[in-house]
Write an enzyme that holds these catalytic residues in place. Structure first.
Site, short mmCIF file in Angstrom:
data_model
loop_
_atom_site.label_atom_id
_atom_site.label_comp_id
_atom_site.label_asym_id
_atom_site.label_seq_id
_atom_site.Cartn_x
_atom_site.Cartn_y
_atom_site.Cartn_z
CG ASP A 187 -20.99 -1.06 17.11
OD1 ASP A 187 -21.29 -1.69 16.45
OD2 ASP A 187 -20.07 -0.33 17.25
CD GLU B 258 -17.84 8.19 18.88
OE1 GLU B 258 -17.00 8.51 18.42
OE2 GLU B 258 -18.73 7.93 18.21
CG ASN C 98 -14.01 9.61 16.22
OD1 ASN C 98 -13.80 8.48 16.06
ND2 ASN C 98 -15.00 10.27 16.99
CG HIS D 215 -15.51 5.55 16.53
ND1 HIS D 215 -16.50 6.32 16.12
CD2 HIS D 215 -15.44 4.75 15.53
CE1 HIS D 215 -16.99 5.95 14.97
NE2 HIS D 215 -16.43 4.95 14.75
C1 F6R Z 1 -18.94 -0.93 13.45
C2 F6R Z 1 -18.37 -0.16 14.39
C3 F6R Z 1 -17.47 1.30 13.97
C4 F6R Z 1 -16.86 1.02 12.64
C5 F6R Z 1 -16.24 2.54 12.24
C6 F6R Z 1 -15.43 2.37 10.84
O1 F6R Z 1 -19.61 -1.91 14.18
O2 F6R Z 1 -18.15 -0.36 15.41
O3 F6R Z 1 -16.43 1.42 14.94
O4 F6R Z 1 -16.14 -0.04 12.50
O5 F6R Z 1 -17.10 3.51 12.43
O6 F6R Z 1 -16.50 2.41 9.86
P1 F6R Z 1 -16.63 2.33 8.33
O7 F6R Z 1 -16.09 0.87 8.10
O8 F6R Z 1 -17.86 2.34 7.93
O9 F6R Z 1 -15.45 3.22 7.99
#
Ligand code: F6R
Length: 243
Positions: free
Chosen positions: A67, A143, A136, A138
């Site tokens: 992303d 989302e 959540n 994701h």
């Molecule tokens: C990152 C991404 C997100 C993260 C997720 C967890 O490219 O797509 O889905 O993997 O938000 O983030 P952290 O590792 O910071 O807890």
């Protein structure tokens, strides 16, 4: 679904890096799907360390990231392009022209998404997709409630995701409100998936996503349907499940 229990964050990072290394060694021209966020940072550090020792060669590797924020230029230090460059690409011998992220500066969101889907297809799909797990549920920026059939699309980030990201920006006003993300359909087409999870604050979502019902309300729950998923999680993240 294989769950590997790591002692702590460092151990999780080392185990995840081992799996990625094995992929690169077994298929030097592989396509890696990569993630940003805080969880994979230790994994990238470990890969860089092994590269510096001469144990890894990234010269044939192609990468596609999950992303990118919409509207952040690549030289903004909060863009995912900048992050990947800092943490990995500038530190190993990867061919930068073979590292891909959605184009956050493409104003035409349909074009940005179509172009990215085209890139993923033209590199032949993903051999190993690395994922972090949002609180959540994701994965990428898919989302809760997003259709599992989605390919790359533009998302309005939820309040909780924007709050979680706030720590990286000067103020809440600076936190981007939209992002381009690979969709669940594309993620599920990866040959192998590696999820890294660390910390007690992820223990509830680990239980819900990987041991609860499969539902778009919890996007990561779809991974239960993939035939080659490895979750590397530390003891804290696994503290609410019985293995
Ligand atoms: C990152 C991404 C997100 C993260 C997720 C967890 O490219 O797509 O889905 O993997 O938000 O983030 P952290 O590792 O910071 O807890």
């Amino acid at each position: 679904m294989k769950i590997i229990c790591a002692k702590d964050y460092k151990d999780m990072s080392r185990k995840a890096a081992n799996i990625i290394s094995a992929q690169i060694i077994m298929k030097p021209n592989c396509v890696l799907g990569l993630a940003t966020g805080s969880t994979p940072i230790g994994t990238y550090e470990q890969l860089v360390e092994w590269y510096n020792k001469g144990d890894l060669d990234f010269s044939g590797v192609t990468t596609v990231n999950l992303d990118e924020y919409r509207g952040l230029p690549r030289d903004n230090d909060q863009s995912y392009y900048y992050f990947m460059n800092e943490k990995l690409f500038s530190k190993v011998n990867i061919d930068k022209s073979r590292t891909f992220l959605p184009d956050g500066m493409e104003p035409d969101s349909q074009k940005a998404c179509d172009d990215y889907n085209h890139i993923i297809r033209s590199v032949g799909g993903i051999d190993l997709q690395l994922l972090g797990l949002g609180h959540n549920g994701h994965i990428g920026f898919n989302e809760p409630g997003t259709a599992f059939e989605a390919e790359t699309h533009c998302v309005d980030l939820t309040e909780s995701t924007m709050k979680a990201n706030q720590r990286f920006f000067a103020s809440m006003d600076d936190v981007p409100k939209q992002a381009y993300t690979m969709g669940i359909k594309t993620i599920m087409q990866a040959k192998k998936i590696l999820v890294v999870v660390s910390g007690e604050d992820k223990a509830d979502i680990v239980k819900t996503a990987f041991f609860g019902p499969i539902t778009p309300k919890v996007q990561a729950s779809v991974l239960q349907l993939h035939n080659d998923v490895t979750i590397v999680a530390d003891e804290a993240a696994l503290s609410k499940v019985n293995l």
